[in-house]
Design a protein around this motif. Structure first.
Motif, mmCIF file in Angstrom:
data_model
loop_
_atom_site.group_PDB
_atom_site.id
_atom_site.type_symbol
_atom_site.label_atom_id
_atom_site.label_comp_id
_atom_site.label_asym_id
_atom_site.label_seq_id
_atom_site.Cartn_x
_atom_site.Cartn_y
_atom_site.Cartn_z
ATOM 1 N N UNK A 42 -0.519 -2.645 26.282
ATOM 2 C CA UNK A 42 0.144 -1.340 26.149
ATOM 3 C C UNK A 42 -0.724 -0.347 25.396
ATOM 4 N N UNK A 43 -1.823 -0.816 24.815
ATOM 5 C CA UNK A 43 -2.653 0.019 23.937
ATOM 6 C C UNK A 43 -3.077 1.353 24.545
ATOM 7 N N UNK A 44 -3.441 1.427 25.842
ATOM 8 C CA UNK A 44 -3.896 2.726 26.367
ATOM 9 C C UNK A 44 -2.873 3.843 26.226
ATOM 10 N N UNK A 45 -1.582 3.522 26.295
ATOM 11 C CA UNK A 45 -0.564 4.574 26.126
ATOM 12 C C UNK A 45 -0.013 4.621 24.699
ATOM 13 N N UNK A 46 -0.083 3.507 23.972
ATOM 14 C CA UNK A 46 0.422 3.481 22.595
ATOM 15 C C UNK A 46 -0.522 4.153 21.608
ATOM 16 N N UNK A 47 -1.801 3.853 21.681
ATOM 17 C CA UNK A 47 -2.742 4.327 20.665
ATOM 18 C C UNK A 47 -2.765 5.848 20.500
ATOM 19 N N UNK A 48 -2.679 6.629 21.579
ATOM 20 C CA UNK A 48 -2.658 8.084 21.357
ATOM 21 C C UNK A 48 -1.499 8.560 20.475
ATOM 22 N N UNK A 49 -0.395 7.814 20.475
ATOM 23 C CA UNK A 49 0.759 8.198 19.657
ATOM 24 C C UNK A 49 0.631 7.708 18.214
ATOM 25 N N UNK A 50 -0.292 6.788 17.963
ATOM 26 C CA UNK A 50 -0.543 6.303 16.606
ATOM 27 C C UNK A 50 -1.713 7.016 15.945
ATOM 28 N N UNK A 51 -2.582 7.567 16.755
ATOM 29 C CA UNK A 51 -3.855 8.089 16.253
ATOM 30 C C UNK A 51 -3.636 9.166 15.187
ATOM 31 N N UNK A 52 -4.369 9.035 14.091
ATOM 32 C CA UNK A 52 -4.349 9.995 12.977
ATOM 33 C C UNK A 52 -3.015 10.049 12.251
ATOM 34 N N UNK A 53 -2.181 9.016 12.393
ATOM 35 C CA UNK A 53 -0.892 8.988 11.691
ATOM 36 C C UNK A 53 -0.846 7.789 10.743
ATOM 37 N N UNK A 54 -0.353 8.029 9.535
ATOM 38 C CA UNK A 54 -0.181 6.947 8.563
ATOM 39 C C UNK A 54 0.842 5.953 9.105
ATOM 40 N N UNK A 55 0.493 4.687 9.099
ATOM 41 C CA UNK A 55 1.294 3.686 9.796
ATOM 42 C C UNK A 55 2.074 2.816 8.817
ATOM 43 N N UNK A 56 3.384 2.752 9.044
ATOM 44 C CA UNK A 56 4.239 1.800 8.337
ATOM 45 C C UNK A 56 4.546 0.657 9.287
ATOM 46 N N UNK A 57 4.414 -0.566 8.791
ATOM 47 C CA UNK A 57 4.674 -1.724 9.626
ATOM 48 C C UNK A 57 5.885 -2.496 9.099
ATOM 49 N N UNK A 58 6.616 -3.146 9.985
ATOM 50 C CA UNK A 58 7.616 -4.131 9.574
ATOM 51 C C UNK A 58 7.139 -5.468 10.111
ATOM 52 N N UNK A 59 6.871 -6.379 9.173
ATOM 53 C CA UNK A 59 6.276 -7.658 9.527
ATOM 54 C C UNK A 59 7.317 -8.775 9.504
#
Length: 303
Positions: A42-59
């Motif tokens: 899914x990375x080709x469509x997901x990464x543009x929406x994550x790029x340059x944004x501070x990421x919070x993860x739930x592990x």
């Protein structure tokens, strides 16, 4: 090397993947290896929406049926090639002045996070060093209301935002609700965008009091859809498009077409949470339905 560990190279970076057969979604038998495979595909469509944004993860180290934890700060032993940005921490529950955020700009970082069982990926409405470039409202149904009522409110919200020149794009939350995302100019503060979203939510509540609630008190929500306008606060994050969710099955926060939402407004069964496999198939069919979010939009009206 133990058999449960696998060394791979992803775009020039060495990674060690572990416990690929570990089941993270017990009801579906969905393993960590399948999580990594999903995020890779899914990375080709997901990464543009994550790029340059501070990421919070739930592990979820032991799967969705076990304990989880929010993670904003970079994990221990973060590889030196992972992008890390030190940013102010508004609303920090640990009284931190700054947080060292991971930024997922590339596939190696995404695979590394998936290997850490970071199932859910959440981002703010702003890029690093910028004002909000997206307005988001969360549509949260109070039982017995569900996706049918969410879809009805989504259509009302779409039409009201369009009156102000704002285009909106729907997605499922991956759980029980929906979200609308609007590209905005990125020139106004979070307070301005939040105030605008709040004003529109109040308008719709006044016009449709049996369907919509804009106030946060939970006792007001049964049978109605709460328009959560507060998602635009600088300290808030929203689940990213295409992120997995911690449900019994590997559901995804999936973009929708407006035709699907309109159909669901009459028949709630027309829209439901989609699984990882279904979302990959939908991307093959539709491409990225949220691609317009990446192009920017107008300023929100101020009055």
């Amino acid at each position: 090397m133990p058999a449960e560990r696998l060394r791979v190279e992803v775009e020039g970076h060495a990674l060690e993947l572990s416990n690929l057969d570990k089941v993270l979604y017990p009801q579906a038998g969905f393993t960590k290896g399948e999580v990594i495979d999903y995020y890779t595909r899914i990375a080709p469509v997901l990464l543009p929406h994550l790029r340059d944004r501070a990421l919070t993860r739930i592990r979820f180290p032991n799967g969705v049926a076990d304990k989880s934890f929010f993670e904003k700060n970079k994990p221990a032993a973060t590889p030196d090639w992972v992008r890390v940005e030190t940013l102010p921490a508004p609303g920090s529950t640990k009284n931190r002045e700054t947080i060292d955020y991971v930024v997922a700009d590339d596939l190696p970082t995404l695979v590394w996070l998936a290997n850490l069982a970071a199932l859910e990926l959440h981002t703010p409405q702003w890029k690093i060093g910028a004002h909000p470039d997206m307005l988001v409202v969360d549509l949260d149904p109070g039982p017995p209301a569900g996706l049918r009522e969410c879809s009805q409110v989504a259509v009302l919200m779409r039409d009201r935002l369009a009156d102000d020149g704002l285009d909106s794009y729907p997605k499922t939350s991956g759980k029980k609700g929906m979200q609308l995302c609007c590209p905005v100019a990125g020139t106004q503060s979070a307070e301005v965008v939040t105030d605008y979203a709040h004003r529109i939510a109040r308008e719709l509540e006044q016009a449709h009091p049996r369907l919509v609630v804009s106030r946060m008190a939970k006792n007001l929500r049964p049978r109605k859809v709460f328009i959560d306008w507060s998602q635009n606060n600088a300290a808030k994050t929203t689940v990213a498009p295409y992120s997995l969710r911690a449900q019994p099955v590997p559901s995804v926060s999936a973009p929708l077409t407006w035709e699907e939402v309109e159909a669901a407004a009459g028949d709630g069964d027309a829209v439901r949470p989609f699984t990882a496999a279904e979302v990959l198939a939908r991307v093959d069919e539709y491409g990225d339905l949220l691609a317009p979010l990446l192009d920017g939009g107008p300023e929100v009206p101020v009055r």
